[in-house]
Design a protein around this motif. Structure first.
Motif, PDB file in Angstrom:
ATOM      1  N   THR A   1      11.532  -5.038  -1.095  1.00 45.61           N
ATOM      2  CA  THR A   1      12.538  -5.686  -0.089  1.00 45.61           C
ATOM      3  C   THR A   1      12.932  -4.956   1.155  1.00 45.61           C
ATOM      4  OG1 THR A   1      13.008  -7.307  -1.926  1.00 45.61           O
ATOM      5  CG2 THR A   1      14.385  -7.501  -0.042  1.00 45.61           C
ATOM      6  N   LEU A   2      13.629  -4.005   0.915  1.00 46.24           N
ATOM      7  CA  LEU A   2      14.008  -3.087   1.948  1.00 46.24           C
ATOM      8  C   LEU A   2      12.917  -2.699   2.902  1.00 46.24           C
ATOM      9  CD1 LEU A   2      16.324  -0.742  -0.045  1.00 46.24           C
ATOM     10  CD2 LEU A   2      16.964  -2.764   1.168  1.00 46.24           C
ATOM     11  N   LEU A   3      11.718  -2.397   2.286  1.00 43.79           N
ATOM     12  CA  LEU A   3      10.629  -2.110   3.136  1.00 43.79           C
ATOM     13  C   LEU A   3      10.330  -3.199   4.272  1.00 43.79           C
ATOM     14  CD1 LEU A   3       8.081  -0.003   0.959  1.00 43.79           C
ATOM     15  CD2 LEU A   3       9.739   0.880   2.615  1.00 43.79           C
ATOM     16  N   LEU A   4      10.218  -4.415   3.597  1.00 44.88           N
ATOM     17  CA  LEU A   4      10.083  -5.595   4.265  1.00 44.88           C
ATOM     18  C   LEU A   4      10.904  -6.090   5.354  1.00 44.88           C
ATOM     19  CD1 LEU A   4       8.520  -7.946   1.423  1.00 44.88           C
ATOM     20  CD2 LEU A   4       7.045  -6.839   3.182  1.00 44.88           C
ATOM     21  N   ASN A   5      12.159  -6.023   5.013  1.00 43.08           N
ATOM     22  CA  ASN A   5      13.313  -5.915   5.979  1.00 43.08           C
ATOM     23  C   ASN A   5      13.170  -5.029   7.104  1.00 43.08           C
ATOM     24  OD1 ASN A   5      14.395  -7.821   4.363  1.00 43.08           O
ATOM     25  ND2 ASN A   5      15.950  -6.458   3.369  1.00 43.08           N
ATOM     26  N   SER A   6      12.956  -3.880   6.938  1.00 39.84           N
ATOM     27  CA  SER A   6      12.419  -2.757   8.064  1.00 39.84           C
ATOM     28  C   SER A   6      11.372  -3.229   8.723  1.00 39.84           C
ATOM     29  CB  SER A   6      12.458  -1.634   7.409  1.00 39.84           C
ATOM     30  OG  SER A   6      12.107  -0.469   8.356  1.00 39.84           O
TER      31      SER A   6
ATOM     32  N   LEU B   1       1.112  -1.283  -0.196  1.00 37.52           N
ATOM     33  CA  LEU B   1       0.004   0.154  -0.102  1.00 37.52           C
ATOM     34  C   LEU B   1       0.878   1.296   0.029  1.00 37.52           C
ATOM     35  CD1 LEU B   1      -2.820   1.397   0.449  1.00 37.52           C
ATOM     36  CD2 LEU B   1      -2.484   1.124   2.646  1.00 37.52           C
ATOM     37  N   THR B   2       1.837   1.244   0.805  1.00 39.58           N
ATOM     38  CA  THR B   2       2.946   2.614   0.764  1.00 39.58           C
ATOM     39  C   THR B   2       3.540   2.736  -0.639  1.00 39.58           C
ATOM     40  OG1 THR B   2       3.324   2.021   3.012  1.00 39.58           O
ATOM     41  CG2 THR B   2       5.099   3.299   1.676  1.00 39.58           C
ATOM     42  N   LEU B   3       3.878   1.508  -1.041  1.00 41.86           N
ATOM     43  CA  LEU B   3       4.616   1.819  -2.605  1.00 41.86           C
ATOM     44  C   LEU B   3       3.468   2.110  -3.421  1.00 41.86           C
ATOM     45  CD1 LEU B   3       7.007  -1.156  -2.752  1.00 41.86           C
ATOM     46  CD2 LEU B   3       7.452   1.306  -2.981  1.00 41.86           C
TER      47      LEU B   3
END
Length: 555
Positions: A389-394, A182-184
């Motif tokens: 991927t970076l968002l999910l890592n965070s 949703l953010t992206l």
């Protein structure tokens, strides 16, 4: 006197002519240099104002993206909570335990029984049930109590605990994936529209007036779509409204696909683990990574081939149906002839009719079609996968490392020096928990690096305790309170993943054919737009390509 002056002028007329020419040329050259200096100063001032205007618009646009995500998040959270009612399963478990204790001769209210000591017959799950009861939030959609004895088969305690285990983990992980997507999607949509509106405003202010209207005052119709000065590609309210309505697909359809995929992965990874089994932080990180690998892919090729577009936008054949179902387009009226024929022939359905209003998707050159195509290109780009991927890592790191590990596992005692007269400070000795094993931005798996001695000294806790924490965190992830934004997961994404803002800057400052925005675009306006965008585009790409090594953010 006059004759003498005439004779002198006649004798020196060539020198006087040369001197006059030199003075005139010097004056003209000076005026030319002064004009060029003034022009350069005005151009520099105009460029500075344009860059400042672009930066201010961009920052405001990113703030709008954050508030839009917080406004839409409660809708999809309610749908996910209704699909996985963990609180109802917990309530049923508590009722089953209270009935069992009542049959064994125990007296007292269920609350007293829940807070009592654990017994062997309960399998040691009293404290876990108590943590569910005292820690879990109750959403508005779950205020109704589950009905027992309504004809449905009663489940055993093992079946209920297994459903609680799968549902609580699935619900929390589904919310993380939905929040990142949703953010992206919101960043892509609002930055595309913000870019078009900015270019339209720049071109409209720099477009020269016709000669016959240069020195006259006239009224213009800038609101009607058919007028010469009416809304076009970047300033059409109806097109923007229909384009933003496509977020409805993720909130009402796409999340269900994510939920089913996450549930299958969680069942495969956590299905054989008992709720009473002891789990260490390292084991929890490894299990979480296994779930992510099954969803996102365990190899670089699988991760690049992952189709996130199917979760965000509908197929082309269903786009017009989505606009009708979301309430943007008026559904087609049913004629009386078709209604009477359908009454006479109940087995046959009336023929489909076109919508009452045009959807704007009829031609490939329509503004809405162009926006959707560019959005699809951005979602299918390698940069989108990397940022996701970076968002999910965070998000997973914030959930597992900062929320679950700090609350479920006791902090190890801080080492003290034998000769030090001062006690250890809590700020100097944070809990040394292993961070969640993240999938790196280069689409490879980073293995955990922990020594055997550290792993042997790790604290453990029951999986049921972790389930209670995940149940509570699901409501924290879906929190969309009004401003100021206090969703800690949204704040963690924006604070830790700077590439998200760089990705938005690439979208906002990417090249655009200005003539497609306003027919007969102005060359000066084009150059001004390019100069204003050059700085942001270069800095955005340097931030993204610094660790990615290249790739395209758009088409």
């Amino acid at each position: 006197m006059i004759s003498a002056t005439r004779r002198w002028v006649r004798r020196n007329r060539s020198g006087i002519a040369i001197a006059a020419g030199v003075v005139g040329a010097t004056y003209l050259a000076g005026q030319y240099v002064i004009g060029k200096i003034s022009e350069a100063r005005e151009r520099m001032t105009s460029d500075r104002l344009a860059r400042e205007n672009l930066r201010r618009r961009f920052e405001q646009n990113q703030t709008d993206c954050t508030f839009t995500v917080l406004a839409l998040l409660p809708n999809v959270t309610e749908n996910i909570l209704q699909a996985l009612p963990v609180e109802d399963l917990t309530h049923e478990l508590q009722q089953k335990r209270a009935e069992r204790l009542a049959r064994s001769g125990g007296e007292g209210t269920p609350s007293i029984l829940i807070s009592g000591p654990s017994s062997v017959g309960d399998g040691g799950d009293n404290s876990s049930l108590s943590s569910f009861q005292s820690s879990s939030y109750i959403h508005a959609s779950q205020l109704t109590q589950p009905e027992n004895g309504s004809g449905r088969p009663r489940k055993s305690k093992a079946q209920l605990w297994n459903e609680v285990k799968i549902s609580s983990i699935t619900r929390c992980f589904t919310l993380l994936y939905t929040l990142s997507l949703l953010t992206l999607l919101t960043r892509i949509q609002l930055n595309l529209l913000g870019r078009l509106n900015y270019l339209f405003s720049v071109v409209s202010t720099t477009r020269p007036l016709p000669l016959e209207r240069a020195h006259s005052i006239s009224l213009e119709d800038n609101d009607s779509p058919g007028s010469p000065g009416g809304p076009t590609h970047g300033n059409d309210f109806e097109t923007n409204r229909r384009y933003l309505a496509f977020t409805w697909y993720l909130l009402n359809r796409g999340y269900a696909k994510i939920l089913s995929e996450v549930q299958a992965a969680v069942t495969e990874v956590f299905g054989t683990i008992s709720p009473t089994e002891a789990i260490s932080p390292t084991r929890l990180s490894e299990l979480t990574l296994q779930v992510r690998q099954k969803i996102e892919g365990s190899t670089p090729a699988q991760r690049r081939a992952k189709n996130w577009l199917a979760y965000l936008l509908p197929p082309r054949a269903e786009e017009e149906d989505l606009l009708i179902e979301s309430g943007v387009l008026t559904p087609p009226p049913i004629s009386t002839s078709s209604a009477s024929s359908s009454d006479q022939r109940s087995t046959s359905l009336p023929p489909l009719q076109p919508a009452a209003t045009k959807s704007g998707l009829e031609t490939p050159q329509s503004p809405l079609r162009k926006l959707l195509d560019e959005t699809s290109d951005l979602i299918e780009s390698p940069t989108f996968t990397r940022i996701h991927t970076l968002l999910l890592n965070s998000l997973f790191s914030h959930l597992i490392d900062k929320k679950v590990s700090e609350q479920a596992f006791p902090a190890p005692p801080a080492p003290t020096q034998p000769n030090s007269p001062y006690p250890p400070s809590s700020a100097e000795a944070p809990p040394q928990f292993p961070h969640i094993t993240e999938i790196s931005s280069s689409v490879t798996v980073v293995p955990a690096n922990h020594g055997e001695s550290a792993e042997a000294a790790e604290p453990t806790t029951k999986l049921a305790t972790i389930l209670a924490l995940l149940t509570r965190q699901a409501h924290v992830i879906g929190n969309g309170n009004p401003p100021p934004p206090n969703n800690e997961y949204v704040q963690a994404m924006e604070r830790e993943v700077r590439e998200l803002e760089a990705f938005a800057a690439v979208i906002y400052s990417s090249q655009l054919d200005v003539e497609s925005v306003v027919e007969g675009g102005n060359i000066d306006g084009d150059h001004k737009v390019e100069r204003a965008q050059a700085g942001m585009l270069e800095s955005a790409w340097s931030s993204i390509c610094g660790r990615d090594g290249g790739g395209g953010a758009g088409r």
